[in-house]
Design a protein around this motif. Structure first.
Motif, PDB file in Angstrom:
ATOM      1  N   GLU A  66      68.653  24.791  11.640  1.00  0.00           N
ATOM      2  CA  GLU A  66      67.342  24.656  12.277  1.00  0.00           C
ATOM      3  C   GLU A  66      67.483  24.500  13.787  1.00  0.00           C
ATOM      4  O   GLU A  66      66.720  25.101  14.548  1.00  0.00           O
ATOM      5  CB  GLU A  66      66.594  23.451  11.703  1.00  0.00           C
ATOM      6  N   GLU A  67      68.449  23.692  14.236  1.00  0.00           N
ATOM      7  CA  GLU A  67      68.677  23.514  15.669  1.00  0.00           C
ATOM      8  C   GLU A  67      69.091  24.831  16.319  1.00  0.00           C
ATOM      9  O   GLU A  67      68.650  25.149  17.428  1.00  0.00           O
ATOM     10  CB  GLU A  67      69.762  22.469  15.917  1.00  0.00           C
ATOM     11  N   GLU A  69      68.343  27.883  15.289  1.00  0.00           N
ATOM     12  CA  GLU A  69      67.169  28.753  15.339  1.00  0.00           C
ATOM     13  C   GLU A  69      66.225  28.319  16.455  1.00  0.00           C
ATOM     14  O   GLU A  69      65.676  29.148  17.171  1.00  0.00           O
ATOM     15  CB  GLU A  69      66.444  28.749  13.989  1.00  0.00           C
ATOM     16  N   SER A  70      66.071  27.012  16.631  1.00  0.00           N
ATOM     17  CA  SER A  70      65.232  26.491  17.709  1.00  0.00           C
ATOM     18  C   SER A  70      65.802  26.879  19.072  1.00  0.00           C
ATOM     19  O   SER A  70      65.062  27.289  19.972  1.00  0.00           O
ATOM     20  CB  SER A  70      65.126  24.973  17.593  1.00  0.00           C
ATOM     21  N   THR A  73      65.169  30.559  19.666  1.00  0.00           N
ATOM     22  CA  THR A  73      63.769  30.774  20.017  1.00  0.00           C
ATOM     23  C   THR A  73      63.530  30.388  21.474  1.00  0.00           C
ATOM     24  O   THR A  73      62.861  31.128  22.212  1.00  0.00           O
ATOM     25  CB  THR A  73      62.854  29.949  19.090  1.00  0.00           C
ATOM     26  N   LEU A  74      64.087  29.263  21.886  1.00  0.00           N
ATOM     27  CA  LEU A  74      63.943  28.820  23.270  1.00  0.00           C
ATOM     28  C   LEU A  74      64.590  29.814  24.230  1.00  0.00           C
ATOM     29  O   LEU A  74      64.005  30.159  25.259  1.00  0.00           O
ATOM     30  CB  LEU A  74      64.546  27.431  23.450  1.00  0.00           C
TER      31      LEU A  74
END
Length: 182
Positions: A66-67, A69-70, A73-74
């Protein structure tokens, strides 16, 4: 040097002594009850392994995914904003103060932008295309930001610079010779 078995024998003997009452109780059970206790022990061992080792590992891995992917995205968002900024202000974009404004006016305006945090100590024109500037007791990082601002926003080129360290940490006095960039 003692072998591993020789070093562990006292601990194994103590463990066997402590487990003897449990072993005696287990052997006193009916064969069917022994099977139930053994299966229950295996299930309990598997539950401890799953809950104590496997599940935290899986949860940590999912959290890292999840980190990641975050972060992706950023990074994508930052690239989009960068592309938008490039489209609005192409590389080496036009200075905020055009060539029709005198060099002295451009340097004066840059000094009033608040980057230095204090006014220039002295500013002297040296012909039409050169200005000499003195700045006393100013933070070094503020001087660097101001010089970058002069070059990027005001199209002013730094011809010569002399920096003198002051007694206070990070504070300098600077003498600059500035020219209009070409």
């Amino acid at each position: 040097m003692k072998s591993l078995r020789e070093r562990l024998e006292p601990q194994l003997a103590e463990l066997n002594r402590q487990l003897a009452p449990l072993r005696a109780r287990f052997e006193a059970l009916q064969p069917r009850e022994q099977l139930i206790v053994a299966v229950g022990g295996v299930v309990a061992l598997l539950a401890v392994i799953y809950l104590g080792l496997w599940q935290p590992f899986v949860l940590a891995r999912a959290h890292r995914a999840e980190e990641l992917e975050s972060a992706r995205t950023l990074a994508s968002r930052i690239e989009q904003i960068g592309a938008l900024a490039q489209a609005v202000h192409p590389a080496g974009g036009a200075p905020l103060v055009g060539p029709e404004v005198s060099l002295l006016s451009a340097v004066d305006q840059a000094s009033k932008d608040g980057i230095l945090g204090k006014p220039l100590s002295r500013i002297n024109p040296d012909g039409e295309n050169q200005v000499r500037v003195w700045i006393d007791d100013v933070p070094f990082d503020a001087v660097l930001r101001w010089m970058d601002d002069l070059q990027t926003r005001y199209a002013v080129r730094i011809d010569n610079v002399a920096i003198e360290r002051r007694p206070a940490p990070g504070v300098v006095s600077v003498r600059l010779s500035l020219k209009r960039g070409s």
